[in-house]
Scaffold this motif. Sequence first.
Motif, PDB file in Angstrom:
ATOM      1  N   TYR A 127      -0.528   0.568  -5.876  1.00  0.00           N
ATOM      2  CA  TYR A 127      -0.876  -0.768  -5.172  1.00  0.00           C
ATOM      3  C   TYR A 127      -2.274  -1.278  -5.592  1.00  0.00           C
ATOM      4  O   TYR A 127      -2.534  -2.709  -5.112  1.00  0.00           O
ATOM      5  CB  TYR A 127      -1.115  -0.293  -3.650  1.00  0.00           C
ATOM      6  CG  TYR A 127      -0.091   0.389  -3.236  1.00  0.00           C
ATOM      7  CD1 TYR A 127       1.198  -0.024  -2.867  1.00  0.00           C
ATOM      8  CD2 TYR A 127       0.164   1.966  -2.835  1.00  0.00           C
ATOM      9  CE1 TYR A 127       2.313   0.410  -2.191  1.00  0.00           C
ATOM     10  CE2 TYR A 127       0.881   2.596  -2.304  1.00  0.00           C
ATOM     11  CZ  TYR A 127       2.427   1.849  -1.943  1.00  0.00           C
ATOM     12  OH  TYR A 127       3.193   2.453  -1.532  1.00  0.00           O
ATOM     13  N   LEU A 128      -2.993  -0.689  -6.308  1.00  0.00           N
ATOM     14  CA  LEU A 128      -4.426  -1.141  -6.584  1.00  0.00           C
ATOM     15  C   LEU A 128      -4.778  -0.878  -8.045  1.00  0.00           C
ATOM     16  O   LEU A 128      -4.432   0.373  -8.601  1.00  0.00           O
ATOM     17  CB  LEU A 128      -5.257  -0.620  -5.805  1.00  0.00           C
ATOM     18  CG  LEU A 128      -6.838  -1.356  -5.555  1.00  0.00           C
ATOM     19  CD1 LEU A 128      -6.913  -2.502  -4.850  1.00  0.00           C
ATOM     20  CD2 LEU A 128      -7.896  -0.102  -4.988  1.00  0.00           C
ATOM     21  N   ASP A 162      -8.042  -5.934  -9.121  1.00  0.00           N
ATOM     22  CA  ASP A 162      -8.316  -6.051  -7.788  1.00  0.00           C
ATOM     23  C   ASP A 162      -9.844  -5.872  -7.141  1.00  0.00           C
ATOM     24  O   ASP A 162      -9.970  -6.243  -5.871  1.00  0.00           O
ATOM     25  CB  ASP A 162      -7.490  -5.118  -6.667  1.00  0.00           C
ATOM     26  CG  ASP A 162      -5.817  -5.407  -7.123  1.00  0.00           C
ATOM     27  OD1 ASP A 162      -5.492  -6.506  -7.213  1.00  0.00           O
ATOM     28  OD2 ASP A 162      -5.237  -4.514  -7.394  1.00  0.00           O
ATOM     29  N   LYS A 199      -6.751  -5.233  -1.459  1.00  0.00           N
ATOM     30  CA  LYS A 199      -5.565  -6.011  -2.134  1.00  0.00           C
ATOM     31  C   LYS A 199      -5.497  -7.239  -1.395  1.00  0.00           C
ATOM     32  O   LYS A 199      -5.282  -8.408  -1.906  1.00  0.00           O
ATOM     33  CB  LYS A 199      -4.333  -5.249  -1.522  1.00  0.00           C
ATOM     34  CG  LYS A 199      -2.954  -5.617  -2.417  1.00  0.00           C
ATOM     35  CD  LYS A 199      -3.248  -5.265  -3.869  1.00  0.00           C
ATOM     36  CE  LYS A 199      -2.010  -5.741  -4.785  1.00  0.00           C
ATOM     37  NZ  LYS A 199      -2.357  -5.567  -6.219  1.00  0.00           N
ATOM     38  N   SER A 209      -7.973  -9.551  -2.937  1.00  0.00           N
ATOM     39  CA  SER A 209      -7.576 -10.067  -4.434  1.00  0.00           C
ATOM     40  C   SER A 209      -6.453 -10.721  -4.411  1.00  0.00           C
ATOM     41  O   SER A 209      -6.573 -11.815  -5.135  1.00  0.00           O
ATOM     42  CB  SER A 209      -7.068  -8.618  -4.818  1.00  0.00           C
ATOM     43  OG  SER A 209      -6.481  -9.055  -6.256  1.00  0.00           O
ATOM     44  N   ASP A 258       2.926  -9.362  -4.767  1.00  0.00           N
ATOM     45  CA  ASP A 258       1.913  -8.964  -4.076  1.00  0.00           C
ATOM     46  C   ASP A 258       1.966  -8.675  -2.408  1.00  0.00           C
ATOM     47  O   ASP A 258       1.647  -7.943  -1.885  1.00  0.00           O
ATOM     48  CB  ASP A 258       0.598  -8.940  -4.606  1.00  0.00           C
ATOM     49  CG  ASP A 258       0.286  -8.588  -6.221  1.00  0.00           C
ATOM     50  OD1 ASP A 258       1.266  -7.546  -6.423  1.00  0.00           O
ATOM     51  OD2 ASP A 258      -0.644  -8.904  -6.635  1.00  0.00           O
TER      52      ASP A 258
END
Length: 604
Positions: free
Chosen positions: A480-481, A485, A554, A557, A579
């Motif tokens: 996820y990251l 980010d 997130k 980002s 995303d």
Amino acid sequence: MPYYSDELIEEVRSANDIVDVISGYVRLHKKGSTHFGLCPFHNEKTPSFSVSQGKQMYYCFGCGAGGNVFTFLMQYENATFQEAMETLAGKAGIELPKQEMSGRMKQEADKRARLLEIQKAAAKYFYAQLRMEQGSVGMKYFLKRGLSQEIMRKFGLGYSNKFSDDLYQYLHKQGYEDGILKDSGLVAIDEKRGGRDKFWNRVMFPIMDANHRVIGFGGRVMGEGEPKYLNSPETMIFDKSRNLYGLNIARASKRDYILLCEGYMDVIALHQAGFDNAVASLGTAFTSGHASLLKRYTKEVYCTFDSDQAGIKAALRAIPILKEAGLTAKIVDMRPYKDPDECIGAEGAEGYQKRIENAKNSFLFEIEVLEQEYNLKDPESKTAFYNEIAKKMLGFEETVERDNYIEAVAEKYHMGFENLRKLVLHQGTKAGIIREDRQLRSGRSENKKQKKEDGMRQSQKLMLTWLIEEPKLFEMIRPYLGPEDFTEELYRQAAEAVFTQYQEGQLNPAQIVSMFQEEEQQREIAELFNARLEEITTQNEREKALKETLIRLKENSINERSRHLEPSDMEGLQKLVADKKQMQQMRQIHFSITGSDKKPKGTV
């Protein structure tokens, strides 16, 4: 300076355990996996200075000082990186490559060394003269000024006797030829009359650089001669604009601010009274070079100049220079006394300390001085004064800061907050600085935005700290990251290094500190790996904090990329859509932290 490879730097760093090195300077007590002690960089009663053996880093939760073993030596000893490298390599028995000097470089280095030798020899000579019969006039002067033998010794005070070639003859007998003596600034050479001392019949103040090396002198004449004060001319080793009297002692002070004075005697009187953080410029106006030098040791400077018009002008000149360097400036009011020396003589150290505690904000001091130019009983003059205040307010770029000063000034002069704010807007519009009313009316929204930005920075710090302290989190968050980010530039660079190290199988935050050259950057990197979130206590809270922080990063980002996305960037658009879908999935996932007593708590 010799070139050192990254591999050699890391070899030297890893060969010096940070706990062992810092224990030689600070008394540490182990608490869990971390060592704590009283911070050597600011005055404190409760230990907030932490040294982590695992991270090989130190960080003070009180003043924010932090870094690796190199940073510590550079901060504590005021050493260059090369000097820190040489010290630590020597401790570990590692041989460093030597730099081959050119003929010219060697010649210059030799000359600098000889000039330092001459200054040191002169300082010893003057020191001895003061304590002999011929120096009695100087000794009486110092004693009359209330100086103790101990403080005279600490500052190396001396005396140059009444013979105008005495020092020249002494140094000549020590083997120093006319050419190098002339370049030392201590002697003038005349073809007919020979050598003649620059200083004679004066009490002498050795001027030292930050490393305690004598680089020049100041001298006060005994009697009615002119000039009253005389300073060494600039030489190869003496630059007045980049040195401060007393800094060699003040830099090691536990006080977290610097007292800036005008004269040598003020500095010495303050040190004798226990204020070991006092410095003065060297017979020249305060410069940006002086401010840059001070910034290495403090964030806050208290100007304690003479109370006369000359002292006020000196303070007004110093304030913008200090602000430009990023230092906070405050003004110590000496009235009714002339200077700190006289003030301490009358009120003692306690009275002077109270004056420090009541020091004026530099901007409000400028306004008070400006007020003297206007007759506030005359409506026209009073209006002109208010307009000048409004113009000065335009120097504050941040709305929140400007509003705070508008509030303070409006309250003092009974102007009304909105009245002064409108006047500032009017002056800004006239000057073409502020073109829209909303720029002054959006203080509240900007403040909210600033808090949001600060919160986002804290979230990025927390995530980096957790990843360093709990490596198993990488596998959990990696889908996820990523480093991209982290939207703060410095944080992104640190994240790239952390993720790379993890992939290579070795997390080494102390090595990441060494990647950055600037001391402020190293300090901030140390802060990244020592973030706190103390209110977390249970496992559910830890898991919730991790999930919320991950989603927050997130989302930020995605928003940042959305703002800067070009309409034609189809690949970037597709990535954003993907995303955003992933964000929805993240909100449904339960992040479980099990199998270890360790936790992403954000503490050391």
